[in-house]
Design a protein around this motif. Sequence first.
Motif, short mmCIF file in Angstrom:
data_model
loop_
_atom_site.label_atom_id
_atom_site.label_comp_id
_atom_site.label_asym_id
_atom_site.label_seq_id
_atom_site.Cartn_x
_atom_site.Cartn_y
_atom_site.Cartn_z
N TYR A 36 -4.58 7.12 -4.83
CA TYR A 36 -5.82 6.70 -4.18
C TYR A 36 -6.40 7.82 -3.34
O TYR A 36 -5.70 8.50 -2.60
CB TYR A 36 -5.55 5.49 -3.29
CG TYR A 36 -6.76 5.01 -2.51
CD1 TYR A 36 -7.85 4.45 -3.16
CD2 TYR A 36 -6.80 5.13 -1.13
CE1 TYR A 36 -8.95 4.02 -2.45
CE2 TYR A 36 -7.90 4.69 -0.40
CZ TYR A 36 -8.97 4.13 -1.07
OH TYR A 36 -10.07 3.71 -0.36
N ALA A 39 -3.61 8.90 -0.14
CA ALA A 39 -3.48 7.62 0.55
C ALA A 39 -2.85 7.80 1.94
O ALA A 39 -3.29 7.16 2.91
CB ALA A 39 -2.63 6.67 -0.28
N GLY A 67 -1.16 2.49 -3.08
CA GLY A 67 -1.79 3.72 -2.65
C GLY A 67 -1.62 4.90 -3.59
O GLY A 67 -2.28 5.92 -3.41
N TYR A 102 0.83 -1.20 0.00
CA TYR A 102 0.00 0.00 0.00
C TYR A 102 0.86 1.26 0.00
O TYR A 102 0.59 2.22 -0.73
CB TYR A 102 -0.92 0.00 1.22
CG TYR A 102 -1.79 1.23 1.35
CD1 TYR A 102 -2.85 1.44 0.48
CD2 TYR A 102 -1.56 2.17 2.34
CE1 TYR A 102 -3.66 2.57 0.58
CE2 TYR A 102 -2.36 3.30 2.47
CZ TYR A 102 -3.41 3.49 1.59
OH TYR A 102 -4.20 4.61 1.70
#
Length: 443
Positions: A196, A247, A193, A188
Amino acid sequence: MPSQDSALTMLSLVWFTRDLRVQDHPALSLAAAGGRVLPVWIADPAEWARPEVSARHWGFLDDCLRGLRADLAELGQPLILRTGDPVEVLTRLQAKHGFLRLITHQETGSAWARARQQRVADWARGAGVEWVALAQGDGPVLPAPPLPMVVEGTGALPGLKALGLAEDRCPYRQPGGRAAGLQLLESYLSVRGQGYSPATATALGAERAGSRLSPYLAYGVLSPREVQAALAEARQRWRGNSDWSGALRALAAQLRARTQAQDALPLMPPGDTPATGPWADGQTGLPFIDATMRALAATGWLDARSRALLAAVGVHHLALNPSAVGLHLSRLCTDYDPAIHWRALQSVALGRIPDPVAMGQRLDPQGAFIRRWVPELARVPDAHLHAPWLWPRARKLLAGRYPEPVVDPATAGRAARAERTPVPRPLVTPRKRAPKGQMALDL
């Protein structure tokens, strides 16, 4: 106070609950600093008889315990597994080993779990055992301590039948365990991410690009401090890169909200009967709602906005009991954390009554999520996918394949707004204001 020499040989029992890791574990570190350690996890049949838990929770937990067993064995002391009432289990271990301290972390779960911990604390005082319940704490991440060996049978986990759990197939469940959690965290913050933003993410986008760390935090295979430390490193790595700001902000906000929810008073959900019927079966005739329920049943996870919408339709449009809605969702969510789940449900039940068709169009604008989980609608054109009852050919082509809506969503929404039936007061007793707007802090 024990002398310095006796402290070096003191035997402490560490009771693991929702803290299934050896890294950054204040209770384990404190116990190891004083001498030998008995690390114990107890399968309490009374806990697994409760209506909000299911076999998918046990499956995820099994993965986590396997990882914890391997990590503790590498440190020198295997995990001791026992089944039974915690007071009875601890009484037997204390009679055999004479441990002087019982160390655990403060319970942040349900009122039931806190009451159980208090019962163990009362036993410890009566048995002359020092009782220590630690907060997970602030400060630097703690390393895993070496553990001298204590001779004791490791035991084994009971099976589903022994705990009275029915089989619960969840074919796409996330794997449990620390290794899986660390892999998700790293991916992530290094790849997934990028770009995002939870505010604009679709249901499919959240599935691919969200961190999905909530189950690993719920069972404590990752600590919030570890995630905060990884987040701080990612901020330095991506400093000045606007593609990563959404993110990183989202993860920080969710960690803060999780802490706030767990600091509040415990809850005891009323009732003991999960919801059944079309909503629970993913057969309401409202395509996005049915898709979210089916996805949750198959995966154990759903993004926060979709989960909130699913709960809101059950509570408001279908007038289901909020506790029954919460119990059904708790059994499906692998990231079920009672300290968070019931406050989030309260927020949904007292919050804005959404338009499920309009919200579904926002969360699944291309209809890809619906088409994945509701294949009965394969012949419905995109323009009518979110409201197939408005398609002229629906009655002919969908009869016997997909139900007509159990309610007209617009009419049911207006009726719910007019009535605004209060949520039963026992559902929640907050000490401080609960985090807003999400069914669960699913990260």
